[in-house]
Design a protein around this motif. Structure first.
Motif, PDB file in Angstrom:
ATOM      1  N   LYS A 183       1.082-132.645  -1.116  1.00 38.19           N
ATOM      2  CA  LYS A 183       1.241-131.961  -2.400  1.00 38.19           C
ATOM      3  C   LYS A 183      -0.098-131.383  -2.855  1.00 38.19           C
ATOM      4  O   LYS A 183      -0.147-130.271  -3.383  1.00 38.19           O
ATOM      5  N   GLN A 184      -1.191-132.104  -2.635  1.00 38.30           N
ATOM      6  CA  GLN A 184      -2.513-131.564  -2.949  1.00 38.30           C
ATOM      7  C   GLN A 184      -2.776-130.319  -2.106  1.00 38.30           C
ATOM      8  O   GLN A 184      -3.323-129.331  -2.595  1.00 38.30           O
ATOM      9  N   TRP A 185      -2.395-130.379  -0.835  1.00 41.02           N
ATOM     10  CA  TRP A 185      -2.540-129.232   0.063  1.00 41.02           C
ATOM     11  C   TRP A 185      -1.833-128.009  -0.517  1.00 41.02           C
ATOM     12  O   TRP A 185      -2.397-126.912  -0.540  1.00 41.02           O
ATOM     13  N   LEU A 186      -0.601-128.185  -1.021  1.00 44.33           N
ATOM     14  CA  LEU A 186       0.165-127.071  -1.564  1.00 44.33           C
ATOM     15  C   LEU A 186      -0.492-126.508  -2.829  1.00 44.33           C
ATOM     16  O   LEU A 186      -0.611-125.286  -2.973  1.00 44.33           O
ATOM     17  N   ILE A 187      -0.948-127.369  -3.711  1.00 43.19           N
ATOM     18  CA  ILE A 187      -1.650-126.906  -4.920  1.00 43.19           C
ATOM     19  C   ILE A 187      -2.871-126.078  -4.527  1.00 43.19           C
ATOM     20  O   ILE A 187      -3.122-125.001  -5.076  1.00 43.19           O
ATOM     21  N   GLU A 188      -3.643-126.574  -3.555  1.00 44.22           N
ATOM     22  CA  GLU A 188      -4.860-125.873  -3.120  1.00 44.22           C
ATOM     23  C   GLU A 188      -4.536-124.525  -2.487  1.00 44.22           C
ATOM     24  O   GLU A 188      -5.242-123.535  -2.717  1.00 44.22           O
ATOM     25  N   ARG A 189      -3.479-124.444  -1.685  1.00 42.49           N
ATOM     26  CA  ARG A 189      -3.105-123.160  -1.077  1.00 42.49           C
ATOM     27  C   ARG A 189      -2.700-122.164  -2.158  1.00 42.49           C
ATOM     28  O   ARG A 189      -3.037-120.984  -2.088  1.00 42.49           O
TER      29      ARG A 189
END
Length: 107
Positions: A10-16
């Protein structure tokens, strides 16, 4: 809820989303989260001339409070079946629209 409270995917998605700023991110789902074992893609939209094309200001921060759009995205992802292909439309670095693609068996 803060970013650091989220799972790594989920952090990955926010960052993308923050890096893309405008465009789309497409990925498959597993257990209500992006399945990073599967290929994923981005489509960048560029605002002309000299629009807000850079990443969001909080993209460089390790932690921050999530906004309602980010929370709503994760609430909806939790309802999507495994293997569905999801496209998140991103505007100003935030999730704006969600498209859900599902396979259906022939009759």
């Amino acid at each position: 809820m803060n970013k650091q409270e989220l799972s790594e995917t989920k952090q990955w998605l926010i960052e993308r989303c923050q890096e893309l700023n405008f465009g789309q991110i497409t990925f498959c789902t597993a257990s209500g989260e992006p399945d990073l074992r599967q290929p994923w893609r981005t489509t960048q939209t560029v605002k002309l001339p000299d629009g807000a094309n850079g990443p969001r200001p909080e993209a460089s921060r390790a932690d921050f409070v999530l906004c309602k759009e980010q929370i709503a995205l994760f609430e909806k992802l939790a309802q999507i079946p495994d293997g569905a292909r999801v496209t998140v439309e991103v505007r100003l670095g935030l999730p704006f629209l969600l498209q859900i693609e599902r396979e259906h068996k022939a009759a």
